[in-house]
Design an enzyme around this catalytic site. Structure first.
Site, PDB file in Angstrom:
ATOM      1  N   GLY A   1      36.531  50.564  50.581  1.00  0.00           N
ATOM      2  CA  GLY A   1      35.636  50.395  51.733  1.00  0.00           C
ATOM      3  C   GLY A   1      36.289  50.794  53.051  1.00  0.00           C
TER       4      GLY A   1
ATOM      5  CG  LEU B   1      33.508  46.496  49.867  1.00  0.00           C
ATOM      6  CD1 LEU B   1      32.350  46.388  48.882  1.00  0.00           C
ATOM      7  CD2 LEU B   1      33.004  46.620  51.284  1.00  0.00           C
TER       8      LEU B   1
ATOM      9  CG  ASN C   1      41.054  52.093  45.469  1.00  0.00           C
ATOM     10  OD1 ASN C   1      40.192  52.024  46.327  1.00  0.00           O
ATOM     11  ND2 ASN C   1      41.870  51.098  45.206  1.00  0.00           N
ATOM     12  CD  GLU C   2      35.423  52.392  45.714  1.00  0.00           C
ATOM     13  OE1 GLU C   2      36.026  53.476  45.537  1.00  0.00           O
ATOM     14  OE2 GLU C   2      35.109  51.978  46.836  1.00  0.00           O
TER      15      GLU C   2
HETATM   16  C1  LIG Z   1      26.282  42.266  45.510  1.00  0.00           C
HETATM   17  C2  LIG Z   1      27.608  42.733  45.816  1.00  0.00           C
HETATM   18  C3  LIG Z   1      28.687  41.901  45.224  1.00  0.00           C
HETATM   19  C4  LIG Z   1      28.970  42.307  43.876  1.00  0.00           C
HETATM   20  C5  LIG Z   1      29.559  43.677  43.832  1.00  0.00           C
HETATM   21  C6  LIG Z   1      29.531  44.096  42.490  1.00  0.00           C
HETATM   22  C7  LIG Z   1      30.065  45.145  42.004  1.00  0.00           C
HETATM   23  C8  LIG Z   1      30.780  46.106  42.810  1.00  0.00           C
HETATM   24  C9  LIG Z   1      30.286  47.427  42.464  1.00  0.00           C
HETATM   25  C10 LIG Z   1      30.393  48.362  43.290  1.00  0.00           C
HETATM   26  C11 LIG Z   1      31.083  48.171  44.583  1.00  0.00           C
HETATM   27  C12 LIG Z   1      32.020  49.295  44.764  1.00  0.00           C
HETATM   28  C13 LIG Z   1      32.634  49.266  46.097  1.00  0.00           C
HETATM   29  C14 LIG Z   1      33.844  48.745  46.324  1.00  0.00           C
HETATM   30  C15 LIG Z   1      34.509  48.978  47.598  1.00  0.00           C
HETATM   31  C16 LIG Z   1      35.731  48.145  47.884  1.00  0.00           C
HETATM   32  O1  LIG Z   1      36.165  48.184  48.980  1.00  0.00           O
HETATM   33  S1  LIG Z   1      36.424  47.169  46.677  1.00  0.00           S
HETATM   34  C17 LIG Z   1      37.921  46.580  47.407  1.00  0.00           C
HETATM   35  C18 LIG Z   1      39.019  47.480  47.036  1.00  0.00           C
HETATM   36  N1  LIG Z   1      40.209  47.199  47.806  1.00  0.00           N
HETATM   37  C19 LIG Z   1      41.400  47.439  47.328  1.00  0.00           C
HETATM   38  O2  LIG Z   1      41.580  47.882  46.218  1.00  0.00           O
HETATM   39  C20 LIG Z   1      42.545  47.124  48.243  1.00  0.00           C
HETATM   40  C21 LIG Z   1      43.490  46.190  47.636  1.00  0.00           C
HETATM   41  N2  LIG Z   1      44.578  45.905  48.556  1.00  0.00           N
HETATM   42  C22 LIG Z   1      45.638  46.709  48.704  1.00  0.00           C
HETATM   43  O3  LIG Z   1      45.741  47.773  48.144  1.00  0.00           O
HETATM   44  C23 LIG Z   1      46.740  46.197  49.590  1.00  0.00           C
HETATM   45  O4  LIG Z   1      46.525  44.836  49.855  1.00  0.00           O
HETATM   46  C24 LIG Z   1      46.909  46.944  50.921  1.00  0.00           C
HETATM   47  C25 LIG Z   1      45.587  47.031  51.694  1.00  0.00           C
HETATM   48  C26 LIG Z   1      47.436  48.364  50.666  1.00  0.00           C
HETATM   49  C27 LIG Z   1      47.932  46.204  51.806  1.00  0.00           C
HETATM   50  O5  LIG Z   1      49.109  46.026  51.076  1.00  0.00           O
HETATM   51  P1  LIG Z   1      50.205  44.969  51.589  1.00  0.00           P
HETATM   52  O6  LIG Z   1      51.353  45.060  50.658  1.00  0.00           O
HETATM   53  O7  LIG Z   1      50.467  45.143  53.032  1.00  0.00           O
HETATM   54  O8  LIG Z   1      49.479  43.541  51.458  1.00  0.00           O
HETATM   55  P2  LIG Z   1      49.224  42.692  50.124  1.00  0.00           P
HETATM   56  O9  LIG Z   1      48.783  43.539  49.004  1.00  0.00           O
HETATM   57  O10 LIG Z   1      50.410  41.821  49.899  1.00  0.00           O
HETATM   58  O11 LIG Z   1      47.978  41.791  50.573  1.00  0.00           O
HETATM   59  C28 LIG Z   1      48.130  40.796  51.588  1.00  0.00           C
HETATM   60  C29 LIG Z   1      47.069  39.755  51.342  1.00  0.00           C
HETATM   61  O12 LIG Z   1      45.780  40.342  51.498  1.00  0.00           O
HETATM   62  C30 LIG Z   1      44.975  40.102  50.335  1.00  0.00           C
HETATM   63  N3  LIG Z   1      44.070  41.220  50.110  1.00  0.00           N
HETATM   64  C31 LIG Z   1      44.387  42.492  49.910  1.00  0.00           C
HETATM   65  N4  LIG Z   1      43.296  43.250  49.745  1.00  0.00           N
HETATM   66  C32 LIG Z   1      42.226  42.428  49.839  1.00  0.00           C
HETATM   67  C33 LIG Z   1      40.807  42.614  49.751  1.00  0.00           C
HETATM   68  N5  LIG Z   1      40.244  43.827  49.532  1.00  0.00           N
HETATM   69  N6  LIG Z   1      40.030  41.533  49.889  1.00  0.00           N
HETATM   70  C34 LIG Z   1      40.577  40.301  50.103  1.00  0.00           C
HETATM   71  N7  LIG Z   1      41.901  40.069  50.204  1.00  0.00           N
HETATM   72  C35 LIG Z   1      42.725  41.109  50.062  1.00  0.00           C
HETATM   73  C36 LIG Z   1      46.012  39.958  49.228  1.00  0.00           C
HETATM   74  O13 LIG Z   1      45.477  39.259  48.152  1.00  0.00           O
HETATM   75  C37 LIG Z   1      47.108  39.194  49.935  1.00  0.00           C
HETATM   76  O14 LIG Z   1      46.710  37.830  50.020  1.00  0.00           O
HETATM   77  P3  LIG Z   1      47.780  36.676  49.822  1.00  0.00           P
HETATM   78  O15 LIG Z   1      48.361  36.859  48.451  1.00  0.00           O
HETATM   79  O16 LIG Z   1      46.990  35.416  49.982  1.00  0.00           O
HETATM   80  O17 LIG Z   1      48.804  36.874  50.901  1.00  0.00           O
END
Ligand SMILES: CCCCC/C=C\C/C=C\CC/C=C/CC(=O)SCCNC(=O)CCNC(=O)[C@H](O)C(C)(C)COP(=O)(O)OP(=O)(O)OC[C@H]1O[C@@H](n2cnc3c(N)ncnc32)[C@H](O)[C@@H]1OP(=O)(O)O
Length: 287
Positions: free
Chosen positions: A154, A109, A178-179
């Site tokens: 997600g 997400l 990993n939430e």
């Molecule tokens: C009504 C609903 C709204 C409110 C919800 C409320 C509560 C929520 C409760 C329950 C929901 C539970 C469900 C959750 C599901 C999810 O999916 S939560 C998202 C979890 N995602 C992560 O933990 C992934 C994080 N990212 C990473 O681990 C790494 O980025 C990667 C994918 C392994 C890639 O690594 P890499 O080294 O290649 O890249 P970077 O880390 O340098 O990232 C590049 C760039 O991308 C941005 N970014 C990374 N992940 C996300 C993301 N999920 N969303 C948006 N942007 C992301 C990162 O910030 C970097 O940006 P930059 O610094 O501008 O270059």
């Protein structure tokens, strides 16, 4: 963040999950009309590219939204529109999902969708997340995830929403729900899908500890079905798909139907909505 969560908890979620039934998983019905999805698709450049080979009946859906294929509202809307189009196209029997990005399948997400947005927007976003899962898990097509990079949260849900998972054999790529490591909780329908994939105990450990598995470890617990070298992930997915499509569609679909009915608890609309709200409320309390 707490305010965003508080607002989103006030909002009534769509309860699309109530539509998970024998009909949505195995009938040819759309979960929701394409019209409403198209209305809310505001993206300018395509985040998804689909190629359908009419000779094989197999479509390849490539996620191409840099930097990490995060699941924003625009992305999810486009994803669902494409899925609906393929679902309604009777010449399409199989779907392979992969990424054009190096190192990342999907980051899950889009974090930016959960921060500083109106309650209406949060509700719309959450509905789109539910729709993505319903359309994928409920698809009539045989679905294979060709996981050519990391796939947390997600992104993992998207992968386990498919019938079969082939991952690149690279220990640097990880996958998992990993939430809890982020201080949030995977909704119950994430849990159901994970339990259906890896079984109860592995799912319990995985969810409570928010484990991200390297590709080899993911294979060990059955989170993915097969590991292949990077340059073979798509060709292996195509070969595997031909085996799946050798099975008559109706037999495969009925078999899946029996499996899902006995292994997924269908919840009426109100329960689904309340349970999602409950998860989010708990998150609000602790964040
Ligand atoms: C009504 C609903 C709204 C409110 C919800 C409320 C509560 C929520 C409760 C329950 C929901 C539970 C469900 C959750 C599901 C999810 O999916 S939560 C998202 C979890 N995602 C992560 O933990 C992934 C994080 N990212 C990473 O681990 C790494 O980025 C990667 C994918 C392994 C890639 O690594 P890499 O080294 O290649 O890249 P970077 O880390 O340098 O990232 C590049 C760039 O991308 C941005 N970014 C990374 N992940 C996300 C993301 N999920 N969303 C948006 N942007 C992301 C990162 O910030 C970097 O940006 P930059 O610094 O501008 O270059």
């Amino acid at each position: 963040m707490a305010n965003v969560l508080r607002n989103s908890a006030k909002f009534g979620f769509s309860g699309v999950l109530s539509q998970l039934s024998i009909h949505s998983r195995h009938g040819r019905e759309c979960v929701s009309p394409c019209f409403s999805l198209q209305q809310r698709n505001n993206s300018t450049s395509p985040k998804i590219k689909v190629d359908l080979d009419s000779s094989t009946g197999v479509a390849v859906l490539r996620m191409q939204s840099p930097p990490v294929n995060s699941l924003s509202l625009d992305f999810l809307t486009e994803f669902c529109i494409n899925l609906e189009k393929l679902e309604m196209d009777r010449s399409c029997r199989g779907l392979i999902i992969t990424s054009t990005l190096s190192k990342v399948f999907s980051a899950g997400l889009d974090i930016m969708e959960m921060y500083g947005k109106s309650p209406e927007r949060c509700g719309e976003f959450w509905k789109a997340v539910q729709e993505m899962w319903l359309k994928l898990y409920g698809s009539n097509m045989a679905t294979i995830a060709a996981i050519n990079g990391s796939s947390p949260a997600g992104g993992c849900l998207m992968s386990i929403g498919c019938d079969y998972r082939i991952m690149v054999d690279n220990p640097r790529y990880s996958i998992g729900l990993n939430e809890t490591q982020l201080g949030i909780v995977a909704p119950f329908w994430f849990k159901d899908t994970l339990v259906n994939t890896v079984g109860n105990r592995a799912a319990e450990l995985s969810l409570e500890l928010g484990l991200l598995y390297s590709a080899p470890d993911a294979l060990k617990i059955g989170l993915v079905d097969q590991l292949v070298p990077e340059d073979q992930v798509l060709s292996t997915a195509q070969d595997t798909m031909s085996k799946w499509l050798a099975i008559p569609d109706h037999a495969r679909q009925i078999d899946q139907c029996v499996y899902i009915i006995y292994n997924t608890s269908p919840l009426p609309l109100d329960h689904a909505r309340q349970m999602d709200q409950c998860v989010i409320s708990v998150c609000i309390y602790y964040i």
